[in-house]
Design a protein around this motif. Structure first.
Motif, PDB file in Angstrom:
ATOM      1  N   UNK A 157      22.094  24.739  42.048  1.00 21.80           N
ATOM      2  CA  UNK A 157      21.805  23.957  43.250  1.00 21.80           C
ATOM      3  C   UNK A 157      22.874  22.891  43.465  1.00 21.80           C
ATOM      4  N   UNK A 158      23.204  22.139  42.420  1.00 20.02           N
ATOM      5  CA  UNK A 158      24.222  21.101  42.559  1.00 20.02           C
ATOM      6  C   UNK A 158      25.576  21.704  42.934  1.00 20.02           C
ATOM      7  N   UNK A 159      25.885  22.855  42.371  1.00 20.23           N
ATOM      8  CA  UNK A 159      27.164  23.494  42.692  1.00 20.23           C
ATOM      9  C   UNK A 159      27.226  23.880  44.163  1.00 20.23           C
ATOM     10  N   UNK A 160      26.114  24.328  44.728  1.00 22.66           N
ATOM     11  CA  UNK A 160      26.076  24.632  46.155  1.00 22.66           C
ATOM     12  C   UNK A 160      26.116  23.362  46.997  1.00 22.66           C
ATOM     13  N   UNK A 161      25.432  22.333  46.521  1.00 25.78           N
ATOM     14  CA  UNK A 161      25.413  21.062  47.251  1.00 25.78           C
ATOM     15  C   UNK A 161      26.824  20.484  47.347  1.00 25.78           C
ATOM     16  N   UNK A 162      27.591  20.622  46.278  1.00 28.54           N
ATOM     17  CA  UNK A 162      28.970  20.112  46.266  1.00 28.54           C
ATOM     18  C   UNK A 162      29.784  20.734  47.400  1.00 28.54           C
ATOM     19  N   UNK A 163      29.508  21.994  47.716  1.00 34.78           N
ATOM     20  CA  UNK A 163      30.251  22.675  48.774  1.00 34.78           C
ATOM     21  C   UNK A 163      29.990  22.067  50.145  1.00 34.78           C
ATOM     22  N   UNK A 164      28.785  21.532  50.351  1.00 30.22           N
ATOM     23  CA  UNK A 164      28.469  20.930  51.654  1.00 30.22           C
ATOM     24  C   UNK A 164      28.605  19.419  51.645  1.00 30.22           C
ATOM     25  N   UNK A 165      28.696  18.832  50.443  1.00 31.47           N
ATOM     26  CA  UNK A 165      28.889  17.389  50.333  1.00 31.47           C
ATOM     27  C   UNK A 165      30.039  17.082  49.371  1.00 31.47           C
ATOM     28  N   UNK A 166      31.240  17.519  49.677  1.00 31.69           N
ATOM     29  CA  UNK A 166      32.369  17.296  48.758  1.00 31.69           C
ATOM     30  C   UNK A 166      32.655  15.826  48.503  1.00 31.69           C
ATOM     31  N   UNK A 167      32.237  14.952  49.415  1.00 35.49           N
ATOM     32  CA  UNK A 167      32.486  13.519  49.226  1.00 35.49           C
ATOM     33  C   UNK A 167      31.704  12.955  48.041  1.00 35.49           C
ATOM     34  N   UNK A 168      30.635  13.652  47.645  1.00 43.44           N
ATOM     35  CA  UNK A 168      29.829  13.199  46.508  1.00 43.44           C
ATOM     36  C   UNK A 168      30.015  14.103  45.284  1.00 43.44           C
ATOM     37  N   UNK A 169      31.102  14.818  45.262  1.00 41.11           N
ATOM     38  CA  UNK A 169      31.349  15.798  44.202  1.00 41.11           C
ATOM     39  C   UNK A 169      31.254  15.191  42.811  1.00 41.11           C
ATOM     40  N   UNK A 170      31.883  14.031  42.598  1.00 43.24           N
ATOM     41  CA  UNK A 170      31.924  13.451  41.255  1.00 43.24           C
ATOM     42  C   UNK A 170      30.534  13.050  40.763  1.00 43.24           C
ATOM     43  N   UNK A 171      29.713  12.539  41.660  1.00 43.99           N
ATOM     44  CA  UNK A 171      28.343  12.187  41.278  1.00 43.99           C
ATOM     45  C   UNK A 171      27.565  13.430  40.873  1.00 43.99           C
ATOM     46  N   UNK A 172      27.681  14.493  41.668  1.00 41.19           N
ATOM     47  CA  UNK A 172      26.926  15.708  41.373  1.00 41.19           C
ATOM     48  C   UNK A 172      27.438  16.392  40.109  1.00 41.19           C
ATOM     49  N   UNK A 173      28.742  16.351  39.875  1.00 39.49           N
ATOM     50  CA  UNK A 173      29.265  16.904  38.626  1.00 39.49           C
ATOM     51  C   UNK A 173      28.751  16.114  37.432  1.00 39.49           C
ATOM     52  N   UNK A 174      28.627  14.808  37.611  1.00 36.91           N
ATOM     53  CA  UNK A 174      28.092  13.966  36.538  1.00 36.91           C
ATOM     54  C   UNK A 174      26.635  14.304  36.257  1.00 36.91           C
ATOM     55  N   UNK A 175      25.883  14.613  37.313  1.00 38.62           N
ATOM     56  CA  UNK A 175      24.490  15.023  37.135  1.00 38.62           C
ATOM     57  C   UNK A 175      24.407  16.357  36.400  1.00 38.62           C
ATOM     58  N   UNK A 176      25.319  17.255  36.711  1.00 34.33           N
ATOM     59  CA  UNK A 176      25.352  18.548  36.025  1.00 34.33           C
ATOM     60  C   UNK A 176      25.598  18.339  34.540  1.00 34.33           C
ATOM     61  N   UNK A 177      26.598  17.525  34.215  1.00 34.97           N
ATOM     62  CA  UNK A 177      26.912  17.274  32.808  1.00 34.97           C
ATOM     63  C   UNK A 177      25.751  16.595  32.093  1.00 34.97           C
ATOM     64  N   UNK A 178      25.142  15.614  32.758  1.00 34.21           N
ATOM     65  CA  UNK A 178      24.003  14.922  32.150  1.00 34.21           C
ATOM     66  C   UNK A 178      22.858  15.897  31.898  1.00 34.21           C
ATOM     67  N   UNK A 179      22.606  16.761  32.868  1.00 36.68           N
ATOM     68  CA  UNK A 179      21.524  17.735  32.737  1.00 36.68           C
ATOM     69  C   UNK A 179      21.769  18.672  31.562  1.00 36.68           C
TER      70      UNK A 179
END
Length: 639
Positions: A559-581
């Motif tokens: 889900x986060x990987x797909x979200x990054x595609x539509x919200x690239x401006x928040x990519x670093x936050x979502x990648x951080x959530x992926x790593x934390x998860x």
């Protein structure tokens, strides 16, 4: 004469990692060379962009705030308290400080020479591993792209420095691989493969492997007429080959094959392509050699004739999970494998149950896994969460049809219970008439939850929205999904209610970096890693993906990987959530295996300092993602 100050420092440091794994001589050498520094409140230890000092620091008393200046705003990133290490990363990476360290109260620090530490690292691997994790979790620059790889206790870095993989079983490979030269024709190579009854042939030059041809190459490139069989093998060979040394383990081989999407690995003397070929390891070899291989387990499942076999394979799967965790295999790889086996067990249980019914299913249906299994994140054995959807039928046939599927569901859930998946305490199973519904009934149910978002309805959505078709007709489930998104689009305020639910649990740490634990009940003073750490990330991924109408993915990381595609401006936050998860999911799994339970509730007194650091390093993205949701959905107005 005794060095009293050094002895006091020794007594303090020996209780904190990594100093607790040093021998007395090493620790005393450090203690004798420590500089004791007094820092007044609001005074800086170092500032952002400043060249690194010759020492890193350990907090003896007080607290040090780590601040990052971004666009003229000073952001508090973390607070280091007693026993915490900071200021190490720049010394290791030969880089300037990426943040400022300032005392938030009067503090006493121990300054430790990095040169002495480097001497110890060379002879103490445990210290090396800890420091990698330690400075990764303490230096939490908020989403800085250039430092992203060090933001967390990075799995790849730790794994690369971990010798655990070499401690497990070494793969047995073919020591007499069939080979030919690059001037050999494809026809000649095919004849050799046929004569030797092998599925591949290596192309070598000066005894070094330069390429490989498999049966698949012959099918796709020759049998289709794309390339003439009279051409040289160099025209169709896959090159360069992937090589490993003799001591490759089964786990390493599996990961390499998955990563490179290949079925063969070349074994050379020194593990490089520029070395003499000594063997070939195929995917088939791994299956044969490793009885606990996922491919073998799934094949056994397909042949299973009774529940006892399913239970036996489920138990082997638990052993497989333990082995993967011990080997430090990436958690995403583990999740995918365990999920596939769990689904295969469920499918076989359904097939065996249908065989017990007097007749075949009267109409098309779909068996849905819910919750963690639906997200393909179920690693430990937990209770069942499932549902069933069946095709719409005429009114006069409804009762008869539903009765059939309720009976079938009861048999299925009984088999899953016998395998080891306990009944859901809340009875959220397909054997419950509430969750065994026709397609139209499910559409109405979801629409009611969305348009009348009571507290109970929202809770149901967090469970039932994470469904995954395990068995049956995919079109039925697609129609369900379309209906859900249609309901949400027509009643968008539902997302605000879903967002409010996502903020029920505050960030896992209090202001003074204390873990938030249960205040009462059976698990008083324990840390709920599911509610405090996993669910906030899961809920955020679900909410944002629904808001963007992202279909087809219920897994949190996907889900986060797909979200990054539509919200690239928040990519670093979502990648951080992926790593934390990833890290929190692994931690829960490790705790569950260790304590033979679900791993949900953790006694913090049983954790080491390094384990607490590892967890704390994952909590900042949780706070940040919740802050973002609060602003995006105006949740403060709904609280």
């Amino acid at each position: 004469m005794k060095n009293t100050i050094a002895e006091r420092i020794f007594d303090f440091l020996k209780d904190f990692p990594p100093f607790d794994v040093l021998n007395k001589e090493q620790l005393f050498k450090i203690s004798s060379n420590v500089k004791v520094i007094y820092i007044e409140n609001e005074s800086f230890v170092f500032k952002q962009t400043e060249a690194p000092h010759e020492s890193f620091y350990v907090v003896k008393d007080g607290a040090i705030g780590l601040y990052r200046t971004m666009e003229n705003d000073q952001i508090l990133v973390d607070i280091c308290d007693e026993g915490d290490i900071f200021g190490l990363r720049p010394l290791v990476q030969n880089d300037n400080y990426l943040m400022s360290a300032k005392a938030t109260e009067e503090s006493i620090l121990y300054a430790i020479s990095v040169e002495i530490l480097k001497e110890i690292i060379q002879t103490n691997d445990k210290v090396n591993k800890f420091l990698i994790a330690s400075f990764s979790t303490n230096i939490k620059t908020p989403y800085a792209q250039q430092n992203y790889g060090q933001l967390f206790a990075n799995e790849e870095i730790i794994q690369a420095n971990n010798t655990g993989l070499s401690d497990i079983q070494t793969a047995q490979y073919s020591k007499n691989p069939i080979s030919c030269s690059k001037t050999t024709t494809i026809k000649e190579a095919a004849i050799i493969m046929s004569t030797k009854r092998v599925g591949s042939i290596l192309i070598v030059e000066n005894k070094n492997p330069i390429g490989i041809i498999t049966d698949k190459d012959l099918r796709l490139k020759i049998a289709t007429g794309l390339i003439s069989i009279s051409e040289k093998v160099s025209e169709i060979m896959s090159s360069p080959v992937i090589t490993f040394p003799e001591k490759i383990t089964i786990a390493e081989a599996q990961i390499a094959m998955i990563k490179h999407k290949i079925t063969h690995l070349c074994i050379t003397k020194d593990g490089t392509p520029n070395s003499e070929l000594i063997g070939l390891l195929s995917e088939h070899d791994i299956v044969v050699l490793h009885g606990n291989n996922p491919s073998v387990l799934i094949k056994e499942l397909k042949r299973a004739k009774n529940v006892n076999t399913l239970k036996y394979i489920r138990e082997k799967t638990s052993n497989l999970l333990t082995g993967y965790i011990d080997q430090k295999i990436p958690i995403v790889f583990i999740s995918n494998i365990i999920s596939e086996i769990t689904n295969a067990i469920t499918i076989k249980a359904i097939e065996l149950s249908i065989e017990e019914m007097e007749t075949q299913p009267p109409v098309k249906f779909g068996w849905l896994a819910l919750g963690s299994q639906g997200r393909k994140e179920q690693l430990l054995i937990t209770d069942q969460d499932n549902a069933l959807v069946f095709e719409d039928v005429p009114k006069e046939k409804y009762e008869e049809t539903k009765t059939y599927f309720l009976k079938l569901s009861k048999i299925i859930t009984e088999k899953l219970n016998a395998v080891g998946y306990e009944y859901c305490p809340a009875d959220m199973m397909a054997s419950n008439p509430k969750w065994c519904l026709s397609l139209s009934e499910w559409k109405n149910q979801f629409n009611t939850w969305v348009t009348k978002p009571t507290e109970k309805a929202i809770m149901m959505c967090t469970i039932f929205f994470d469904y995954n078709l395990v068995y049956g007709d995919a079109k039925l489930v697609d129609k369900m999904s379309e209906s859900i998104f249609k309901s949400i689009n027509s009643f968008e305020i539902f997302l605000n209610f879903l967002g409010r639910n996502a903020l029920i649990n505050p960030p896992p740490l209090g202001f003074f970096r204390q873990f938030l634990v249960e205040n009462n009940g059976e698990h008083k003073d324990q840390f709920d890693i599911k509610s405090r750490a996993l669910m906030p990330i899961i809920d955020a991924a679900r909410l944002i993906s629904l808001s963007h109408n992202l279909k087809g993915e219920n897994n949190t990381i996907s889900r986060f990987q797909k979200i990054i595609q539509v919200e690239p401006q928040n990519k670093d936050l979502y990648l951080s959530c992926i790593d934390a998860f990833k890290i929190v999911l692994r931690f829960r799994t490790e705790q569950g295996i260790k304590n033979n339970d679900s791993g949900r509730y953790i006694d913090l007194n049983t954790l080491t300092k390094s384990e607490k650091l590892r967890l704390k390093g994952c909590f900042k993205p949780i706070k940040d993602i919740q802050d973002m949701l609060n602003i995006r959905y105006n949740l403060s107005q709904m609280m």
